[in-house]
Enzyme design. Structure first.
Site: not given
Length: 161
Positions: A34-36
């Site tokens: 769930r990271c950029g």
């Protein structure tokens, strides 16, 4: 000591000696779902497909230490990687990369390839460590370094005898 002397736990819970990768070039990456930077899974998979048959492996180590961006169980992480990015490179159990609970492999990696301004700590998800065929840490890449930008370094390491 080299990277090949460590034993790690695969995402399915089985232990694996990194000695199995003797003679192969490795890219070790701390990952998050769930990271950029999560779309880097796609670029990593492309590198894996391009160079795997030439002696290259990518080892993915999920970590939840940065903004809680990897909250899932190992099973959920494996499912996410397969479903969303068709990841076929080896994934390992979720670990810590910083602090007193940092996995011994990451303690070693950080000691042998420091970050910006000589710091050891991992700054964010998708920090990458390139390891040569003999298990020596060659270089550390920042999270914002796209996988495709590392191709030349991988090719250089694969060309070693």
């Amino acid at each position: 000591m080299t990277v090949q002397e460590f034993v790690v736990r695969r995402i399915d819970g089985t232990e694996q000696s990194l000695g199995e990768f003797d003679g192969r070039v490795l890219l070790i990456v701390n990952t998050a779902s769930r990271c950029g930077f999560t779309p880097q899974y796609r670029g990593l998979q492309e590198l894996y497909e391009r160079y795997h048959d030439q002696g290259f492996e990518i080892l993915g180590f999920p970590c939840n230490q940065f903004g809680g961006q990897e909250p899932g169980s190992n099973e959920e992480i494996a499912q996410f990687c397969e479903t969303n990015y068709s990841v076929t490179f080896p994934m390992y159990e979720k670990i810590e990369v910083n602090g007193s609970g940092a996995h011994p492999l990451y303690q070693y990696l950080k000691k042998h390839a420091k970050g910006a301004l000589g710091t050891e700590g991992i700054k964010w998800n998708f920090t990458k460590f390139l390891v040569d065929k003999r298990g020596n840490v060659v270089k550390r890449f920042a999270p914002n370094t796209a996988p495709a930008e590392i191709a030349g370094e991988i090719e250089r390491e694969l060309g070693q005898s």
